[in-house]
Motif scaffolding. Structure first.
Motif, short mmCIF file in Angstrom:
data_model
loop_
_atom_site.label_atom_id
_atom_site.label_comp_id
_atom_site.label_asym_id
_atom_site.label_seq_id
_atom_site.Cartn_x
_atom_site.Cartn_y
_atom_site.Cartn_z
N GLY A 113 88.10 -4.24 48.13
CA GLY A 113 88.65 -3.09 47.41
C GLY A 113 89.79 -2.45 48.17
N SER A 114 89.64 -2.24 49.50
CA SER A 114 90.73 -1.62 50.25
C SER A 114 91.91 -2.56 50.36
CB SER A 114 90.33 -1.16 51.66
OG SER A 114 89.00 -1.31 51.90
N LEU A 115 91.60 -3.86 50.50
CA LEU A 115 92.69 -4.84 50.56
C LEU A 115 93.55 -4.76 49.29
CD1 LEU A 115 93.46 -7.21 52.52
CD2 LEU A 115 92.39 -8.71 50.86
N PHE A 116 92.87 -4.86 48.13
CA PHE A 116 93.60 -4.80 46.87
C PHE A 116 94.30 -3.45 46.72
CE2 PHE A 116 90.20 -7.87 45.32
CZ PHE A 116 91.01 -8.97 45.53
N GLY A 117 93.62 -2.39 47.12
CA GLY A 117 94.17 -1.05 46.98
C GLY A 117 95.44 -0.87 47.81
N PHE A 118 95.40 -1.39 49.05
CA PHE A 118 96.58 -1.28 49.93
C PHE A 118 97.76 -2.05 49.35
CE2 PHE A 118 94.15 0.41 53.55
CZ PHE A 118 95.10 1.30 54.00
N VAL A 119 97.48 -3.29 48.93
CA VAL A 119 98.55 -4.11 48.37
C VAL A 119 99.14 -3.42 47.14
CG1 VAL A 119 99.07 -6.30 47.25
CG2 VAL A 119 97.60 -6.25 49.27
N ALA A 120 98.26 -2.91 46.26
CA ALA A 120 98.72 -2.27 45.03
C ALA A 120 99.51 -1.00 45.33
CB ALA A 120 97.54 -1.96 44.13
N GLY A 121 99.06 -0.25 46.32
CA GLY A 121 99.72 1.00 46.67
C GLY A 121 101.09 0.76 47.32
N ARG A 124 103.91 -0.89 44.28
CA ARG A 124 103.56 -0.30 42.99
C ARG A 124 104.33 -0.93 41.85
NH1 ARG A 124 102.59 5.99 42.86
NH2 ARG A 124 101.79 5.35 40.86
N ASN A 125 103.63 -1.11 40.72
CA ASN A 125 104.19 -1.68 39.50
C ASN A 125 104.59 -3.15 39.64
OD1 ASN A 125 103.88 0.76 38.13
ND2 ASN A 125 105.79 1.51 39.04
N SER A 126 104.20 -3.77 40.75
CA SER A 126 104.44 -5.21 40.89
C SER A 126 103.30 -5.93 40.17
CB SER A 126 104.44 -5.59 42.36
OG SER A 126 103.13 -5.44 42.87
N PRO A 127 103.42 -7.25 39.96
CA PRO A 127 102.32 -7.99 39.36
C PRO A 127 101.01 -7.83 40.15
CG PRO A 127 104.27 -9.36 39.42
CD PRO A 127 104.61 -8.10 40.16
N LEU A 128 101.14 -7.74 41.49
CA LEU A 128 99.94 -7.55 42.33
C LEU A 128 99.25 -6.24 42.00
CD1 LEU A 128 101.16 -8.71 45.85
CD2 LEU A 128 99.25 -9.64 44.54
N LYS A 130 99.42 -4.67 39.13
CA LYS A 130 98.80 -4.82 37.80
C LYS A 130 97.46 -5.55 37.93
CE LYS A 130 102.35 -3.49 35.03
NZ LYS A 130 103.68 -3.99 35.39
N ALA A 131 97.46 -6.60 38.78
CA ALA A 131 96.23 -7.37 38.96
C ALA A 131 95.14 -6.50 39.57
CB ALA A 131 96.50 -8.58 39.85
N ALA A 132 95.55 -5.65 40.53
CA ALA A 132 94.56 -4.77 41.17
C ALA A 132 94.01 -3.76 40.16
CB ALA A 132 95.17 -4.05 42.36
N SER A 133 94.87 -3.21 39.28
CA SER A 133 94.34 -2.27 38.29
C SER A 133 93.43 -2.98 37.30
CB SER A 133 95.43 -1.56 37.48
OG SER A 133 96.63 -1.58 38.13
N ALA A 134 93.80 -4.22 36.93
CA ALA A 134 92.95 -4.98 36.02
C ALA A 134 91.58 -5.18 36.66
CB ALA A 134 93.59 -6.32 35.70
N LEU A 135 91.59 -5.47 37.96
CA LEU A 135 90.33 -5.68 38.66
C LEU A 135 89.48 -4.42 38.65
CD1 LEU A 135 88.87 -7.78 40.75
CD2 LEU A 135 89.50 -5.99 42.36
N SER A 136 90.12 -3.24 38.83
CA SER A 136 89.29 -2.05 38.86
C SER A 136 88.75 -1.70 37.47
CB SER A 136 90.00 -0.85 39.51
OG SER A 136 91.34 -0.83 39.19
N VAL A 137 89.53 -1.97 36.42
CA VAL A 137 89.00 -1.75 35.07
C VAL A 137 87.84 -2.71 34.81
CG1 VAL A 137 89.50 -1.82 32.61
CG2 VAL A 137 91.18 -0.91 34.17
N PHE A 138 88.01 -3.97 35.23
CA PHE A 138 86.94 -4.95 35.08
C PHE A 138 85.67 -4.47 35.80
CE2 PHE A 138 84.61 -8.58 36.80
CZ PHE A 138 84.36 -9.31 35.64
N GLY A 139 85.86 -3.99 37.04
CA GLY A 139 84.72 -3.57 37.86
C GLY A 139 83.89 -2.48 37.22
N VAL A 140 84.55 -1.51 36.57
CA VAL A 140 83.78 -0.42 35.99
C VAL A 140 83.34 -0.71 34.55
CG1 VAL A 140 84.70 1.40 37.47
CG2 VAL A 140 85.86 0.85 35.33
N SER A 141 83.88 -1.76 33.94
CA SER A 141 83.52 -2.03 32.55
C SER A 141 82.50 -3.14 32.37
CB SER A 141 84.76 -2.43 31.73
OG SER A 141 85.79 -1.51 31.88
N VAL A 142 82.36 -3.98 33.37
CA VAL A 142 81.48 -5.14 33.18
C VAL A 142 80.02 -4.72 33.33
CG1 VAL A 142 81.49 -5.93 35.59
CG2 VAL A 142 81.22 -7.58 33.76
#
Lengths: 317, 295
Positions: A113-121, A124-128, A130-142
């Motif tokens: 989570g921190s790895l993805f969060g750091f990369v995403a932060g 910002r707005n890069s494909p990485l 977007k992938a990190a936000s998709a992962l967090s939506v997946f995490g709370v929705s599954v």
């Protein structure tokens, strides 16, 4: 600092009392005479009267609560109806397994989570990002119990790489950190780690983006500090909040593990709760929930104090 | 979620010539992700409502000779379950109870929670402190634990499951409602209304509700996803719907033993829960950004 800790403990005491009231009332929430829920169905009238006296069911509710609380404070959570053993010993055996699972899951979730969060932060707005936000939506929705099933289907049924259920070979109910037992914890821990992973990724992303936008970062760069040096500053500033979120997630996982433990037949508190519910073993249900909720209250307190200790900027009254 | 409680969104009222909700809708309709999510929800809800007209078979009638058939088996487009019933039919019918049991607790909690929160926030003082301390007690339980504790004590059943989940969500909504109300209450125009002699009821109706309900509504929609997962989870544990009813959580449970023979069929009910849950989450995110326009 000491004053702050004392203040927090004073604040937590009424909450803890409230939690005990809710747990106490659980038995009375159950439909019918509470006596029937603490006695086997075929109990004789004599046994019923005996039990009524022991539990004090003939007295006013507030007196019953006082008696119950007094016992709880003396580490007596009553006896399980199904096994006849003290609830406390049943719970303490199970809670160790649950703690191990929740801790491993939190560690996995926090690392990735921190790895993805750091990369995403950072990007910002890069494909990485977007992938990190998709992962967090997946995490709370599954639905995590379903994810567990899917992982079992893929890795146990189809690939036959990992065991599907249990905590160790031969139905072992004590998890140990050796190679054999390690294979058993992988699937449940990964399943469980998805929720904190998403939440921590989202938190860290917001933190990093926020810190990078601050003036002191610009100043650090202006004075010629390397990107690595700047990164260390970012980590130090993000750490207290990220660690606090991780601590709370551990508590959530411990309390919410029942569904995942059921899917994997993991011999922890969730498994115990499941058994308690289906055997209508209300003392066991009440005791397990009290222990888990108190753990969560104490964990909250520790996280709060640690966060204040780690981050001197937090001034709390 | 706590971010909302800390900083209630700034809501810009009425853009030139357009009502507030009309402008929210015009922003929302441009959000492709949110619109796709809304479409998925609508399709599944409509399919559930009109299940008797579109489902190919009877959801309760099976054949023991055709148990656990694979996806694409003649007459069983999505396979057959452990009692030889058509999966497609049961998944369509399953939406009825699954969505009902996921959405209703949030609706009930919205009514009860915002009433408590607005009341506490508006009256302030020791009543507010007392109510919020009681709310704190419920925050000491992780949601899943509280839901299972309550429905475990109450016993299995649809109504008990809805009641348990409502109790889980009331404190969360009440806390947000209280935070927003407390903030609105001290605004100048509320003060002005009070000074000019408006009664408490009028002030709440005219000034507080309009500003408070929006943020609470957005927060509540974000809870539907959790509620869906928890409601199906309770049925999965055997605490919600009872067989032979069609409900996704229960179907997932009864098909657990089929993961060795028909793994794809066994995973389908969970996929439905996931699709609805993620759609509600994405729609709620879109709604939030459409409603919260920072000035």
């Amino acid at each position: 600092m000491l004053g702050y800790i004392v203040k927090r403990i004073i604040y937590v005491t009424p909450v803890a009392l409230g939690v005990s009231v809710v747990c106490f009332l659980l038995v009375h929430l159950a439909p019918g005479d509470p006596l029937t829920s603490v006695l086997p169905i075929d109990a004789t009238a004599e046994q019923q009267a005996q039990m009524r006296a022991i539990y004090g069911f003939d007295r006013p509710l507030i007196v019953q609560y006082g008696l119950w609380l007094w016992k709880v404070l003396h580490a007596d959570l009553g006896n399980s109806i199904a096994s006849g053993r003290p609830v406390l010993s049943e719970v303490s055996r199970a809670v160790v397994n649950s703690l191990i699972l929740a801790a491993v899951a939190t560690l996995i979730g926090f690392t990735f989570g921190s790895l993805f969060g750091f990369v995403a932060g950072y990007f910002r707005n890069s494909p990485l990002d977007k992938a990190a936000s998709a992962l967090s939506v997946f995490g709370v929705s599954v639905p995590h119990y379903w994810l567990g099933m899917v992982l079992v289907i893929v890795f146990s049924v189809q690939l036959n790489w990992l065991p599907a259920t249990g905590a160790g070979p031969g139905g072992s109910d004590h998890w140990r950190p050796d190679a054999e037992h390690l294979r058993y914890i992988i699937l449940p821990a990964i399943t469980m780690s998805v929720i904190p992973m998403g939440i921590i990724a989202r938190t860290v992303r917001a933190l990093v983006a926020d810190i990078l936008a601050q003036e002191f970062v610009q100043a650090l760069r202006a004075k010629g500090l390397s990107e690595w040096g700047v990164f260390k500053h970012v980590v130090r500033n993000a750490a207290p909040t990220a660690l606090a979120v991780m601590g709370l997630q551990l508590g959530y996982l411990l309390g919410g593990s029942i569904l995942i433990e059921t899917v994997f037949s993991w011999p922890g508190t969730g498994f115990l709760l499941n058994a308690a519910i289906f055997q209508r073993d209300l003392p066991l249900l009440q005791g397990t929930i009290l222990v888990l909720a108190m753990f969560f209250v104490v964990l909250n307190l520790i996280v709060d104090v640690l966060q204040t200790a780690l981050d001197p900027r937090i001034q709390r009254g | 979620m706590s971010a909302i409680a800390d900083s209630p969104p700034v809501v810009v009222l009425a853009q030139a010539g357009k009502g507030y909700w009309a402008s929210v809708w015009s922003r929302l309709i441009k959000d492709k992700v949110a619109m796709t999510a809304l479409a998925v929800i609508l399709v599944i809800v409509l399919a559930a409502i009109f299940a008797p007209y579109i489902a190919p078979a009877d959801p309760f009638k099976g054949s023991m000779l055709r148990r656990l058939k694979p996806i694409g088996f003649p007459g069983y487009p999505l396979g057959g379950d452990e009692l030889g019933r058509d999966m497609l039919t049961r998944l369509i019918y399953g939406g009825r109870l699954s969505i009902f049991m996921g959405v209703l607790p949030v609706l009930c909690a919205f009514v009860v929670g915002s009433s408590i929160g607005i009341f506490a926030g508006y009256v302030g003082g020791w009543i507010n402190t007392l109510l919020m301390r009681i709310i704190d007690v419920f925050f000491a339980f992780p949601s899943v634990l509280l839901a299972i504790a309550l429905s475990g004590a109450l016993g299995a059943g649809i109504l008990n499951s809805i009641v348990s989940l409502t109790i889980v969500f009331v404190p969360q909504i009440a806390r947000v409602a209280e935070a927003v109300t407390t903030q609105i209450r001290t605004r100048d125009y509320v003060e002005a209304a009070r000074v000019s002699g408006a009664g408490a009821f009028t002030i709440v109706r005219m000034h507080v509700l309009g500003n408070v309900l929006g943020p609470i509504f957005v927060f509540s929609t974000s809870l539907i996803s959790v509620s869906m997962i928890l409601a199906a989870g309770l049925s999965f544990l055997g605490l919600g719907v009872k067989p032979p009813e069609a409900e996704w959580g229960l179907m997932l449970n009864t098909l657990r033993t089929a993961i060795y023979s028909q793994p794809l069929v066994a995973a389908l009910p969970g996929l439905m829960i996931f699709m609805v849950s993620i759609s509600f989450n994405l729609f709620s995110d879109g709604l939030r950004s459409a409603m919260e326009v920072k000035q």
